[in-house]
Design an enzyme around this catalytic site. Structure first.
Site, mmCIF file in Angstrom:
data_model
loop_
_atom_site.group_PDB
_atom_site.id
_atom_site.type_symbol
_atom_site.label_atom_id
_atom_site.label_comp_id
_atom_site.label_asym_id
_atom_site.label_seq_id
_atom_site.Cartn_x
_atom_site.Cartn_y
_atom_site.Cartn_z
ATOM 1 N N ARG A 174 -2.350 -11.925 -7.577
ATOM 2 C CA ARG A 174 -1.875 -12.609 -6.366
ATOM 3 C C ARG A 174 -2.999 -13.358 -5.646
ATOM 4 N NH1 ARG A 174 2.358 -11.220 -8.353
ATOM 5 N NH2 ARG A 174 4.240 -10.660 -7.203
ATOM 6 N N SER A 215 7.876 -9.674 -1.687
ATOM 7 C CA SER A 215 6.976 -8.546 -1.398
ATOM 8 C C SER A 215 6.182 -8.876 -0.149
ATOM 9 C CB SER A 215 5.987 -8.346 -2.542
ATOM 10 O OG SER A 215 6.658 -8.051 -3.724
ATOM 11 N N GLU A 238 0.782 -9.568 1.799
ATOM 12 C CA GLU A 238 0.673 -10.598 0.774
ATOM 13 C C GLU A 238 1.099 -11.935 1.394
ATOM 14 O OE1 GLU A 238 2.288 -12.764 -2.744
ATOM 15 O OE2 GLU A 238 3.598 -11.127 -2.156
HETATM 16 N N1 EPU Z 1 8.585 1.787 -6.332
HETATM 17 C C1 EPU Z 1 9.011 2.865 -5.575
HETATM 18 N N2 EPU Z 1 9.710 2.606 -4.453
HETATM 19 C C2 EPU Z 1 10.025 1.342 -4.054
HETATM 20 C C3 EPU Z 1 9.591 0.240 -4.822
HETATM 21 C C4 EPU Z 1 8.857 0.497 -5.959
HETATM 22 O O1 EPU Z 1 8.741 4.003 -5.899
HETATM 23 O O2 EPU Z 1 10.693 1.218 -3.024
HETATM 24 C C5 EPU Z 1 7.866 2.047 -7.593
HETATM 25 C C6 EPU Z 1 8.759 1.717 -8.784
HETATM 26 O O3 EPU Z 1 9.544 2.805 -9.163
HETATM 27 C C7 EPU Z 1 7.757 1.352 -9.846
HETATM 28 C C8 EPU Z 1 6.595 0.772 -9.060
HETATM 29 O O4 EPU Z 1 6.779 1.177 -7.715
HETATM 30 O O5 EPU Z 1 7.318 2.478 -10.522
HETATM 31 C C9 EPU Z 1 6.535 -0.741 -9.136
HETATM 32 O O6 EPU Z 1 7.758 -1.295 -8.644
HETATM 33 P P1 EPU Z 1 8.356 -2.668 -9.165
HETATM 34 O O7 EPU Z 1 8.296 -2.707 -10.642
HETATM 35 O O8 EPU Z 1 9.647 -2.874 -8.504
HETATM 36 O O9 EPU Z 1 7.312 -3.742 -8.727
HETATM 37 P P2 EPU Z 1 6.400 -3.915 -7.426
HETATM 38 O O10 EPU Z 1 5.005 -3.569 -7.800
HETATM 39 O O11 EPU Z 1 7.011 -3.188 -6.291
HETATM 40 C C10 EPU Z 1 5.778 -6.352 -8.071
HETATM 41 C C11 EPU Z 1 5.697 -7.691 -7.408
HETATM 42 C C12 EPU Z 1 7.080 -8.322 -7.268
HETATM 43 C C13 EPU Z 1 7.703 -8.431 -8.640
HETATM 44 C C14 EPU Z 1 7.766 -7.019 -9.272
HETATM 45 C C15 EPU Z 1 8.318 -7.003 -10.663
HETATM 46 C C16 EPU Z 1 3.769 -7.584 -5.938
HETATM 47 C C17 EPU Z 1 3.253 -7.581 -4.539
HETATM 48 N N3 EPU Z 1 5.077 -7.585 -6.096
HETATM 49 O O12 EPU Z 1 6.483 -5.478 -7.192
HETATM 50 O O13 EPU Z 1 6.897 -9.633 -6.763
HETATM 51 O O14 EPU Z 1 9.010 -8.985 -8.580
HETATM 52 O O15 EPU Z 1 6.417 -6.478 -9.312
HETATM 53 O O16 EPU Z 1 7.375 -7.442 -11.569
HETATM 54 O O17 EPU Z 1 2.956 -7.562 -6.864
HETATM 55 C C18 EPU Z 1 6.827 -10.935 -4.767
HETATM 56 O O18 EPU Z 1 5.631 -11.103 -4.990
HETATM 57 O O19 EPU Z 1 7.396 -11.450 -3.763
HETATM 58 C C19 EPU Z 1 7.597 -10.088 -5.665
HETATM 59 C C20 EPU Z 1 8.865 -9.790 -5.428
#
Ligand code: EPU
Length: 336
Positions: free
Chosen positions: A163, A236, A332
């Site tokens: 990012r 995010s 972010e």
């Molecule tokens: N998780 C939780 N609780 C939550 C959300 C997530 O426990 O409420 C856990 C999930 O179970 C998983 C881990 O956190 O084990 C990661 O969650 P997820 O795969 O949903 O991805 P994220 O890290 O929360 C990132 C990006 C998103 C992108 C997703 C999918 C960032 C800041 N965000 O989210 O990007 O869609 O991965 O690849 O890196 C954005 O930047 O606006 C965005 C939506």
């Protein structure tokens, strides 16, 4: 070039908060940039706005907001394996993704459904479902505001990171990105490694193809993220924090289900959404602002919230996470 004064920005930010700016400059043609830079208009407070999907306005913006609305997707080069496309900054990212899917160019399908403009995609190196835009960017074109000179930056010089890029760090506030050159594969090359995406592909029963992966990505997004046409948000809100392995190990003893990913050099990335959940803030709502119940990394405006209220709320989330885990989450989203 269109210039308006005291412009209302409510419809120009996906958080849908009421805001305004002294001056709003919309550029419709690249040729308008040089004369604009000559006026020194951008030497005082300014902000370059893309699709408004990564910004939180907390007050009236005293200065000029510039938006590049230039359009166009042009082939720069092609060989048997790849195609190079030059895409104008004002193209909607998702229109470009759809164009690539339709034409069978591989590389951006995992980034389907992301709001915003093409010109913004290198700034924060957008990423989702095991893909990052840096992997398909060949080079970035634009102007430095301070020197008024055009620049071309090859991928290797953009300092892409999680990012992040040179446009968000060293050159922050000093660039007008006009065009991004993408290098896309003409040969089938799909990345279906993200657990949720694999599951979606399996449950849909559809064969693995470019169109179906793009469809599955949209389905996964729709399951977890709000529809910005109905609920204001900026995706995010926080970045996933990168911490030392020792910090992770210490937390693991308290929270055995803690998720982490290797980030190199003895560091690892934690899931901010999970930390928010552990702090008890997931789904918490205060009047019209809340932590989205399906994905805690997203802060939402259910309608009528001001940017200042959202700011107060996100600080509460930061404090709750810090109290519970000792980790300070960093937004972010750009806070103005
Ligand atoms: N998780 C939780 N609780 C939550 C959300 C997530 O426990 O409420 C856990 C999930 O179970 C998983 C881990 O956190 O084990 C990661 O969650 P997820 O795969 O949903 O991805 P994220 O890290 O929360 C990132 C990006 C998103 C992108 C997703 C999918 C960032 C800041 N965000 O989210 O990007 O869609 O991965 O690849 O890196 C954005 O930047 O606006 C965005 C939506």
């Amino acid at each position: 070039m269109r210039i308006t004064y005291n412009q209302d920005l409510t419809h120009l930010n996906t958080f849908a908060v009421k805001a305004s700016c002294d001056k709003f400059i919309q550029i419709e043609d690249e040729d308008e940039i040089r004369p604009l830079l000559e006026t020194d208009e951008l030497n005082s407070a300014h902000y370059i706005l893309g699709g408004g999907s990564n910004v939180l306005f907390t007050q009236h913006f005293h200065g000029a907001i510039v938006q590049l609305c230039t359009k166009g997707i042009h082939k720069f080069n092609e060989d048997t394996d790849f195609i190079w496309l030059d895409v104008a900054a004002g193209e909607h990212w998702d229109d470009f993704v759809n164009y690539c899917v339709k034409n069978k160019y591989y590389g951006v399908e995992n980034l389907s459904g992301i709001p915003g403009f093409v010109g913004s995609c290198p700034v924060q190196n957008i990423g989702a479902y095991s893909a990052e835009v840096k992997d398909v960017i060949d080079s970035v074109f634009g102007y430095r505001i301070s020197s008024k000179q055009p620049f071309t930056l090859a991928n290797a010089d953009c300092q892409f990171g999680y990012r992040s890029s040179i446009f968000k760090t060293t050159w922050k506030g000093d660039v007008l990105i006009t065009r991004v050159r993408f290098k896309l594969s003409k040969k089938e090359k799909l990345t279906v490694t993200y657990k949720g995406l694999i599951e979606e592909m399996e449950s849909s029963g559809l064969p693995l193809s470019l169109e179906n992966v793009a469809k599955a990505v949209v389905a996964v997004r729709n399951n977890k993220l709000p529809d910005i046409r109905e609920i204001g948000c900026a995706g995010s809100f926080f970045k996933n924090p990168i911490v030392k392995e020792e910090v992770r190990n210490k937390l693991l003893s308290e929270f055995p289900n803690l998720v982490s990913y290797p980030a190199g050099d003895g560091m690892c990335k934690l899931a901010a959404g999970q930390l928010i959940e552990l702090s008890g803030m997931k789904g918490v709502r205060e009047s019209s602002i809340g932590v989205y119940p399906k994905q805690a990394l997203v802060i939402v405006n259910y309608g009528g919230a001001t940017g200042e209220e959202i700011q107060r709320f996100y600080r509460k989330v930061q404090e709750a996470v810090e109290r519970t885990t000792g980790i300070r989450l960093e937004p972010e989203v750009n806070i103005l």
